[in-house]
Design an enzyme around this catalytic site. Structure first.
Site, PDB file in Angstrom:
ATOM      1  N   GLY A   1       2.593   2.123  10.808  1.00  0.00           N
ATOM      2  CA  GLY A   1       3.579   3.192  10.664  1.00  0.00           C
ATOM      3  C   GLY A   1       4.320   3.524  11.948  1.00  0.00           C
ATOM      4  O   GLY A   1       4.978   4.554  12.040  1.00  0.00           O
TER       5      GLY A   1
ATOM      6  N   SER B   1       3.401  -2.345  10.245  1.00  0.00           N
ATOM      7  CA  SER B   1       4.856  -2.457  10.445  1.00  0.00           C
ATOM      8  C   SER B   1       5.417  -3.823  10.042  1.00  0.00           C
ATOM      9  O   SER B   1       6.344  -4.328  10.678  1.00  0.00           O
ATOM     10  CB  SER B   1       5.231  -2.106  11.889  1.00  0.00           C
ATOM     11  OG  SER B   1       4.876  -0.755  12.177  1.00  0.00           O
TER      12      SER B   1
ATOM     13  N   HIS C   1      -9.564   1.405   4.695  1.00  0.00           N
ATOM     14  CA  HIS C   1      -8.307   1.533   5.451  1.00  0.00           C
ATOM     15  C   HIS C   1      -8.538   2.467   6.644  1.00  0.00           C
ATOM     16  O   HIS C   1      -9.303   3.423   6.549  1.00  0.00           O
ATOM     17  CB  HIS C   1      -7.204   2.086   4.538  1.00  0.00           C
ATOM     18  CG  HIS C   1      -5.844   1.974   5.150  1.00  0.00           C
ATOM     19  ND1 HIS C   1      -5.407   2.861   6.115  1.00  0.00           N
ATOM     20  CD2 HIS C   1      -4.849   1.077   4.974  1.00  0.00           C
ATOM     21  CE1 HIS C   1      -4.188   2.495   6.496  1.00  0.00           C
ATOM     22  NE2 HIS C   1      -3.829   1.418   5.826  1.00  0.00           N
TER      23      HIS C   1
ATOM     24  N   ASN D   1       0.879  -1.176   0.000  1.00  0.00           N
ATOM     25  CA  ASN D   1       0.000   0.000   0.000  1.00  0.00           C
ATOM     26  C   ASN D   1       0.910   1.217   0.000  1.00  0.00           C
ATOM     27  O   ASN D   1       1.531   1.520   1.013  1.00  0.00           O
ATOM     28  CB  ASN D   1      -0.886  -0.024   1.261  1.00  0.00           C
ATOM     29  CG  ASN D   1      -1.720   1.243   1.395  1.00  0.00           C
ATOM     30  OD1 ASN D   1      -1.747   2.085   0.483  1.00  0.00           O
ATOM     31  ND2 ASN D   1      -2.402   1.387   2.529  1.00  0.00           N
TER      32      ASN D   1
ATOM     33  N   LYS E   1       0.147   4.244  -0.215  1.00  0.00           N
ATOM     34  CA  LYS E   1      -0.467   5.423   0.449  1.00  0.00           C
ATOM     35  C   LYS E   1      -0.246   6.673  -0.417  1.00  0.00           C
ATOM     36  O   LYS E   1      -0.223   6.562  -1.626  1.00  0.00           O
ATOM     37  CB  LYS E   1       0.085   5.560   1.869  1.00  0.00           C
ATOM     38  CG  LYS E   1      -0.077   4.249   2.672  1.00  0.00           C
ATOM     39  CD  LYS E   1       0.108   4.422   4.144  1.00  0.00           C
ATOM     40  CE  LYS E   1      -0.123   3.079   4.835  1.00  0.00           C
ATOM     41  NZ  LYS E   1      -0.036   3.159   6.284  1.00  0.00           N
TER      42      LYS E   1
ATOM     43  N   GLU F   1      -5.474  -4.871  10.391  1.00  0.00           N
ATOM     44  CA  GLU F   1      -4.416  -3.901  10.659  1.00  0.00           C
ATOM     45  C   GLU F   1      -4.693  -3.182  11.979  1.00  0.00           C
ATOM     46  O   GLU F   1      -5.466  -2.211  12.005  1.00  0.00           O
ATOM     47  CB  GLU F   1      -4.355  -2.862   9.537  1.00  0.00           C
ATOM     48  CG  GLU F   1      -4.093  -3.434   8.162  1.00  0.00           C
ATOM     49  CD  GLU F   1      -3.473  -2.400   7.221  1.00  0.00           C
ATOM     50  OE1 GLU F   1      -2.412  -2.692   6.691  1.00  0.00           O
ATOM     51  OE2 GLU F   1      -4.040  -1.309   7.051  1.00  0.00           O
TER      52      GLU F   1
ATOM     53  N   GLU G   1      -6.834   4.778   7.800  1.00  0.00           N
ATOM     54  CA  GLU G   1      -6.543   6.194   7.526  1.00  0.00           C
ATOM     55  C   GLU G   1      -7.728   6.857   6.839  1.00  0.00           C
ATOM     56  O   GLU G   1      -8.009   8.036   7.064  1.00  0.00           O
ATOM     57  CB  GLU G   1      -5.258   6.306   6.689  1.00  0.00           C
ATOM     58  CG  GLU G   1      -4.032   5.984   7.534  1.00  0.00           C
ATOM     59  CD  GLU G   1      -2.883   5.331   6.780  1.00  0.00           C
ATOM     60  OE1 GLU G   1      -2.858   5.368   5.535  1.00  0.00           O
ATOM     61  OE2 GLU G   1      -1.992   4.774   7.465  1.00  0.00           O
TER      62      GLU G   1
HETATM   63  P1  13P Z   1       3.024   0.223   7.655  1.00  0.00           P
HETATM   64  O1  13P Z   1       3.505  -1.056   7.036  1.00  0.00           O
HETATM   65  O2  13P Z   1       3.798   1.420   7.178  1.00  0.00           O
HETATM   66  O3  13P Z   1       2.921   0.123   9.132  1.00  0.00           O
HETATM   67  O4  13P Z   1       1.546   0.463   7.110  1.00  0.00           O
HETATM   68  C1  13P Z   1       0.620  -0.550   7.216  1.00  0.00           C
HETATM   69  C2  13P Z   1      -0.574  -0.183   6.438  1.00  0.00           C
HETATM   70  O5  13P Z   1      -1.329   0.692   6.811  1.00  0.00           O
HETATM   71  C3  13P Z   1      -0.813  -0.898   5.177  1.00  0.00           C
HETATM   72  O6  13P Z   1      -2.087  -0.624   4.693  1.00  0.00           O
END
Ligand code: 13P
Length: 247
Positions: A172, A212, A94, A9, A11, A166, A96
């Site tokens: 992150g 992560s 997601h 992803n 982002k 997640e 976010e």
């Molecule tokens: P990270 O791998 O940067 O923690 O992000 C995970 C994520 O949100 C994947 O959709």
């Protein structure tokens, strides 16, 4: 035997020209048929990245989609736009998007249904906050997200969905869930699929872990019984992604 699925992803990272460079670099290492590999990229990068991975085993994914067919929805992307551009997967719900863009279980449910109608594979995300984990309501909360997000979908269709667990506190932050913590929730997700859609659906549906994931922890996480791969953020933007895919 469920085939592993490892998706990056990206982002809100990579301009179209940067995206082409990254996709070219990664393609050398992650073009495999041993697992499903997906690049989920920003909408503006879909066309150029699609050109780079054309003819490979890597599939193209989007990071969001709207639930209407077309019309006056300024700034949104329709399912037909995605399929016409060669997209096979779409991340929906997601955390976010739930946090910053008011996505709810109801809108996620509409999007999952619409994606399925168009033959797109939804990667539907779920996961608890740190506060919810500390309150001991992780399983209840995630079960509800699954039931609501997949509400009204048939057993035949539900197995086409990929679920990404997640935990928000692991995204992150460099703070990965332990493989046991991740397995506990992924197992609970499989159980709720079994309760609502039947044992056959529970055995077929693929569940990813995200938060992560890196080259060091991928093998242990992906070895867990109910974890069928990963949704990878930060590490999917680096050469490290090859070690995750080839874990
Ligand atoms: P990270 O791998 O940067 O923690 O992000 C995970 C994520 O949100 C994947 O959709």
């Amino acid at each position: 035997m469920r085939k592993k699925i490892i998706a990056g992803n990206w982002k809100m990272n990579k301009t179209p020209s940067e995206a082409v460079e990254l996709a070219k670099m990664l393609k050398e290492y992650v073009d495999t048929d041993k697992a499903d590999v997906v690049f989920c990229v920003p909408a503006i990068d879909i066309i150029p990245v699609g050109e780079v991975i054309k003819g490979s085993n890597i599939a193209l994914g989007a990071e969001n989609m709207y639930f209407e067919e077309s019309g006056a929805y300024t700034g949104e992307i329709s399912p037909a736009m995605l399929t016409d551009a060669g997209v096979k997967y779409v991340i929906l719900g997601h955390s976010e998007r739930r946090q910053y863009f008011a996505e709810t279980d109801e809108t996620v449910n509409k999007k999952v249904k619409k994606a399925l109608e168009h033959g797109l594979t939804p990667i539907m995300c779920c996961g608890e906050t740190l506060e919810q984990r500390e309150q001991g309501i992780t399983i209840d909360f995630v079960r509800t997200q699954i039931k609501r997000g997949l509400y009204g979908i048939s057993a035949e269709d539900v197995v086409k969905v990929v679920i990404a667990y997640e935990p928000i506190w692991a995204i992150g932050t460099g703070k990965t869930a332990t493989s046991d913590e991740a397995e506990e929730v992924c197992g609970a997700i499989r159980a709720v699929i079994g309760e609502v859609w039947g044992q056959d659906a529970a055995e077929k549906i693929r569940i990813q872990y995200g938060g992560s994931v890196n080259a060091k922890n991928a093998a242990e996480l992906f070895a867990m019984k109910d974890i069928d791969g990963g949704l990878v953020g930060g590490a999917s933007l680096k050469e490290e992604f090859k070690d995750i895919v080839n874990y």
